[in-house]
Structures are given as structure tokens and as C-alpha cells.
Design an enzyme around this catalytic site. Structure first.
Site, PDB file in Angstrom:
ATOM      1  N   LYS A 170      49.311  22.318  37.247  1.00 46.83           N
ATOM      2  CA  LYS A 170      50.104  21.101  37.043  1.00 46.83           C
ATOM      3  C   LYS A 170      49.460  20.216  35.965  1.00 46.83           C
ATOM      4  O   LYS A 170      50.142  19.680  35.082  1.00 46.83           O
ATOM      5  CB  LYS A 170      50.217  20.336  38.366  1.00 46.83           C
ATOM      6  N   LYS A 239      46.709   9.833  34.361  1.00 49.54           N
ATOM      7  CA  LYS A 239      45.836  10.429  35.383  1.00 49.54           C
ATOM      8  C   LYS A 239      45.896  11.961  35.322  1.00 49.54           C
ATOM      9  O   LYS A 239      44.872  12.641  35.347  1.00 49.54           O
ATOM     10  CB  LYS A 239      46.297   9.896  36.758  1.00 49.54           C
TER      11      LYS A 239
HETATM   12  P1  NDP Z   1      55.051   6.145  42.935  1.00 54.11           P
HETATM   13  O1  NDP Z   1      54.066   5.271  42.259  1.00 54.11           O
HETATM   14  O2  NDP Z   1      56.497   5.912  42.762  1.00 54.11           O
HETATM   15  O3  NDP Z   1      54.786   6.156  44.544  1.00 54.11           O
HETATM   16  C1  NDP Z   1      53.482   6.272  45.034  1.00 54.11           C
HETATM   17  C2  NDP Z   1      53.518   6.431  46.548  1.00 54.11           C
HETATM   18  O4  NDP Z   1      52.162   6.461  47.017  1.00 54.11           O
HETATM   19  C3  NDP Z   1      54.200   5.276  47.268  1.00 54.11           C
HETATM   20  O5  NDP Z   1      54.755   5.770  48.458  1.00 54.11           O
HETATM   21  C4  NDP Z   1      53.019   4.348  47.555  1.00 54.11           C
HETATM   22  O6  NDP Z   1      53.237   3.494  48.645  1.00 54.11           O
HETATM   23  C5  NDP Z   1      51.961   5.362  47.921  1.00 54.11           C
HETATM   24  N1  NDP Z   1      50.612   4.845  47.756  1.00 54.11           N
HETATM   25  C6  NDP Z   1      50.062   4.300  46.654  1.00 54.11           C
HETATM   26  N2  NDP Z   1      48.781   3.968  46.888  1.00 54.11           N
HETATM   27  C7  NDP Z   1      48.521   4.286  48.185  1.00 54.11           C
HETATM   28  C8  NDP Z   1      47.376   4.173  49.014  1.00 54.11           C
HETATM   29  N3  NDP Z   1      46.228   3.673  48.574  1.00 54.11           N
HETATM   30  N4  NDP Z   1      47.474   4.612  50.290  1.00 54.11           N
HETATM   31  C9  NDP Z   1      48.623   5.116  50.765  1.00 54.11           C
HETATM   32  N5  NDP Z   1      49.754   5.259  50.020  1.00 54.11           N
HETATM   33  C10 NDP Z   1      49.684   4.847  48.736  1.00 54.11           C
HETATM   34  O7  NDP Z   1      54.654   7.633  42.522  1.00 54.11           O
HETATM   35  P2  NDP Z   1      55.612   8.920  42.387  1.00 54.11           P
HETATM   36  O8  NDP Z   1      56.413   9.088  43.611  1.00 54.11           O
HETATM   37  O9  NDP Z   1      56.278   8.890  41.064  1.00 54.11           O
HETATM   38  O10 NDP Z   1      54.482  10.058  42.295  1.00 54.11           O
HETATM   39  C11 NDP Z   1      53.843  10.605  43.441  1.00 54.11           C
HETATM   40  C12 NDP Z   1      53.059  11.847  42.970  1.00 54.11           C
HETATM   41  O11 NDP Z   1      53.997  12.792  42.415  1.00 54.11           O
HETATM   42  C13 NDP Z   1      52.050  11.527  41.851  1.00 54.11           C
HETATM   43  O12 NDP Z   1      50.902  12.320  42.008  1.00 54.11           O
HETATM   44  C14 NDP Z   1      52.812  11.907  40.589  1.00 54.11           C
HETATM   45  O13 NDP Z   1      51.931  12.219  39.526  1.00 54.11           O
HETATM   46  C15 NDP Z   1      53.628  13.091  41.076  1.00 54.11           C
HETATM   47  N6  NDP Z   1      54.846  13.382  40.311  1.00 54.11           N
HETATM   48  C16 NDP Z   1      55.789  12.395  40.040  1.00 54.11           C
HETATM   49  C17 NDP Z   1      56.918  12.708  39.303  1.00 54.11           C
HETATM   50  C18 NDP Z   1      57.979  11.682  38.976  1.00 54.11           C
HETATM   51  O14 NDP Z   1      58.897  12.022  38.205  1.00 54.11           O
HETATM   52  N7  NDP Z   1      57.920  10.464  39.485  1.00 54.11           N
HETATM   53  C19 NDP Z   1      57.134  14.071  38.781  1.00 54.11           C
HETATM   54  C20 NDP Z   1      56.154  15.031  39.207  1.00 54.11           C
HETATM   55  C21 NDP Z   1      55.044  14.684  39.923  1.00 54.11           C
HETATM   56  P3  NDP Z   1      53.884   2.024  48.460  1.00 54.11           P
HETATM   57  O15 NDP Z   1      55.375   2.217  48.649  1.00 54.11           O
HETATM   58  O16 NDP Z   1      53.254   1.224  49.504  1.00 54.11           O
HETATM   59  O17 NDP Z   1      53.531   1.552  47.059  1.00 54.11           O
END
Ligand code: NDP
Length: 297
Positions: A170, A239
Site C-alpha cells: 500500500k 504519512k
Molecule cells: P479520516 O481522517 O476521515 O478518519 C479517521 C478515523 O480515525 C475517524 O474515525 C477518527 O475518529 C479516528 N481516529 C483518529 N484519531 C484517533 C485516535 N487517536 N484514536 C481513535 N480513533 C481515532 O480518515 P480516512 O477514513 O480517510 O482514513 C482511514 C485510513 O484509511 C487511513 O489510514 C487512510 O490512509 C486510509 N485510506 C483512506 C482513503 C480515503 O480515500 N479516504 C483511501 C484509502 C485508504 P473521529 O471521528 O473521532 O475523528
């Protein structure tokens, strides 16, 4: 069968939505209101803690920003480690890093819990459609347990090697994406400055050997239209590419381009902030050159 899903972010929520009709789904999110809203709308249960989510689940899925956050959910009174059933499998869909995942897998193994790293590609639209590519790392037994659940939102699901292999693949994919975005933005900015229509240039490139998903989809839909929807944060891509650059360095591989694109994306993140979308990187090149892509018809 109970499945737990932790992390209802931009991509986690549409992934979890596919599980609700098929399984007894328990969801947990740091901001609890997102879990309660999701549970109400999708006929799932909102868990009060990571421990509450995974208790009794055969499969627990995490989708958090980095492996660090996944690791942080293991410990403490509310942590997953003390509650997860022996024989269960943790499937980590975070785009994480191989070394932390190996550490997490070892701790889970001590309790008889399996682990698969299973980062995804295909963006929010791919998650909504349930057609993500999922690159996995783990042993075949854990993979066999994870696969039917991953099929709810994945189309191409590939075991790449032992724990960490999915994250490594990835990260390299993301480095390619970073190179494509940066190089296309540089090229189109130069053409724009020279007075060449970038719409015409894209049409030609997309029928030529330099084309990519970035040139065929991302730029036409997001840059040329100036829509720049926020679906995948630049901070997350920074990241990812840093993981790729570190991975190459740790393996003693000369990787000048991976190191450079990692530095450039870090700079773009500094300039655009934590909420900017990854495709907004093009704006940095536009700003530096003093032109806007797509101005010349
Ligand atoms: P977001 O920033 O939209 O969401 C992050 C999630 O993680 C939220 O549910 C957030 O909770 C939670 N979170 C953040 N910090 C903490 C913490 N310290 N403890 C517990 N929960 C936490 O990210 P994405 O959904 O976009 O991405 C998630 C993963 O998927 C990442 O690794 C990203 O690289 C990967 N990804 C994303 C894609 C995309 O198109 N968006 C595509 C492919 C991979 P809260 O609601 O409280 O903020």
C-alpha cells in the site's frame, strides 16, 4: 456472527455500511456521536469502548489514520486486548506501517488472536460501491477467516505475504500516486504558463503512454473543474509516502525519488494544512508558478 468495526472516518464508514446487512455489526468511533448516528441509520450497535466493540466478535476491523492509533486501542481497561475472544481475528484496514503491525500481531498471537493487515485502495467512491482493492499481510489461516468479511467491500483481495506485506505494498502504491500527482501538476503548470490548453494536453496524455488514474480521473474531475472534493486527506498521503520512503531506506535500497516525493508532500502538507485533500497538492505548484491549471481553454 458478530463483526466489530472501529473507525468510522471518510472511508471507514462506507466500508462498514456493507457489513451491516450481513452481520451483527458493532461499531466504535472516537467521536461517539458518529457511531450512534451510524448505528441508528444502519441497524448496527454502537459500542461504548473498543473493548465493548470486540467482545464476542469473530472479526474486528480497524480503520484509523495510522498504526499508532491502532496500537493505542489495544491496552487499558477499555482496550481490545483484554476483551477480544481467543480465536478471533483483527483485520487492520488502516494504511499502516509494517513494523508496528508486526508488533501488534505478536501481542495478539500471545492471546490466540489472529491478525491481517488489509489496507485498501479505491477511494471513498470505491468503498461506497464495495469494489475496493485490498492488499493483505498475514498467514493463510487468518486470511481465510478475513476474506469473506473483506468481500463485503472489496473486489480484488490479494494476500501479498506475511504480516506487514499489505502495508508495504500500500505504501509503495501511495508513493506512485504521489509521484503521479506531483509530476502531472508540474507538467500542466508549465504547459499553462506556455499558453498551451491543459484540457487539450490532458486529452492527448490520456491517449498516450504517460497516462495514469491521476491524469484520467483525478485531474479531469477535481482540478479542471476546480471542485477539489475532500475525500482523502493530504496529511494521510504524506504519512503513507513517508512509510514508503522509510521502508526503502530500512531495506538499504537507493530510493532518491521516493525520498524526494516524501519531502515534497510534507512541504505541501505544511502549506495546505491538515484538512486539505491530496489532489489539492496541485494548488501548491500553481501558487509557486503563479498560474491556474485549466485557465486556457
Ligand atoms: P479520516 O481522517 O476521515 O478518519 C479517521 C478515523 O480515525 C475517524 O474515525 C477518527 O475518529 C479516528 N481516529 C483518529 N484519531 C484517533 C485516535 N487517536 N484514536 C481513535 N480513533 C481515532 O480518515 P480516512 O477514513 O480517510 O482514513 C482511514 C485510513 O484509511 C487511513 O489510514 C487512510 O490512509 C486510509 N485510506 C483512506 C482513503 C480515503 O480515500 N479516504 C483511501 C484509502 C485508504 P473521529 O471521528 O473521532 O475523528
Amino acid at each position: 456472527m458478530k463483526v466489530a468495526f472501529l473507525g468510522l472516518g471518510a472511508i471507514g464508514a462506507p466500508m462498514a455500511r456493507h457489513l451491516a446487512p450481513q452481520y451483527t455489526l458493532s461499531v466504535w468511533n472516537r467521536t461517539a456521536s458518529r457511531a450512534t448516528d451510524f448505528a441508528r441509520e444502519n441497524n448496527a450497535q454502537a459500542a461504548t469502548s473498543p473493548a465493548d466493540a470486540v467482545r464476542g466478535a469473530a472479526i474486528a476491523i480497524t480503520c484509523l489514520p495510522t498504526s499508532r492509533e491502532v496500537e493505542s486501542l489495544l491496552d487499558g481497561e477499555d482496550g481490545m486486548l483484554g476483551a477480544v475472544d481467543r480465536g478471533a481475528t483483527l483485520v487492520d484496514c488502516t494504511s499502516g506501517d509494517p513494523a508496528t503491525s508486526r508488533r501488534i500481531a505478536a501481542r495478539l498471537a500471545e492471546r490466540g488472536v489472529g491478525f491481517v493487515d488489509a489496507p485498501v485502495s479505491g477511494g471513498v467512491s470505491g468503498a461506497v460501491k464495495g469494489i475496493l482493492t485490498i492488499m493483505c499481510g498475514g498467514d493463510e489461516g487468518a486470511m481465510a477467516r478475513a476474506r469473506p468479511i473483506l468481500e463485503a467491500f472489496g473486489e480484488k483481495i490479494v494476500l501479498c505475504g506475511p504480516v506487514g506485506a499489505g502495508h508495504a505494498v500500500k505504501a509503495i502504491n501511495q508513493a506512485m500516486l504521489g509521484v503521479h500527482i506531483w509530476s502531472l501538476a508540474e507538467g500542466l503548470v508549465a504547459l499553462e504558463k506556455a499558453g498551451v490548453s491543459t484540457a487539450t494536453a490532458l486529452e492527448v496524455i490520456n491517449a498516450s503512454s504517460g497516462r495514469s488514474n491521476t491524469s484520467m480521473n483525478l485531474f479531469p474531475e477535481r482540478v479542471m473543474t476546480r471542485a477539489f472534493p475532500r475525500t482523502f486527506r493530504l496529511a494521510l498521503m504524506d504519512k503513507d509516502v513517508r512509510i514508503a520512503a522509510d521502508f526503502a531506506r530500512e531495506h538499504g535500497v537507493p530510493s532518491p525519488l521516493l525520498q524526494l516525493v516524501s519531502e515534497l508532500l510534507r512541504e505541501a502538507r505544511r502549506e495546505l494544512g491538515e484538512e486539505a485533500d491530496h489532489v489539492e497538492t496541485a494548488k501548491v505548484l500553481e501558487e509557486w508558478a503563479g498560474v491556474e491549471i485549466g485557465r486556457k481553454a
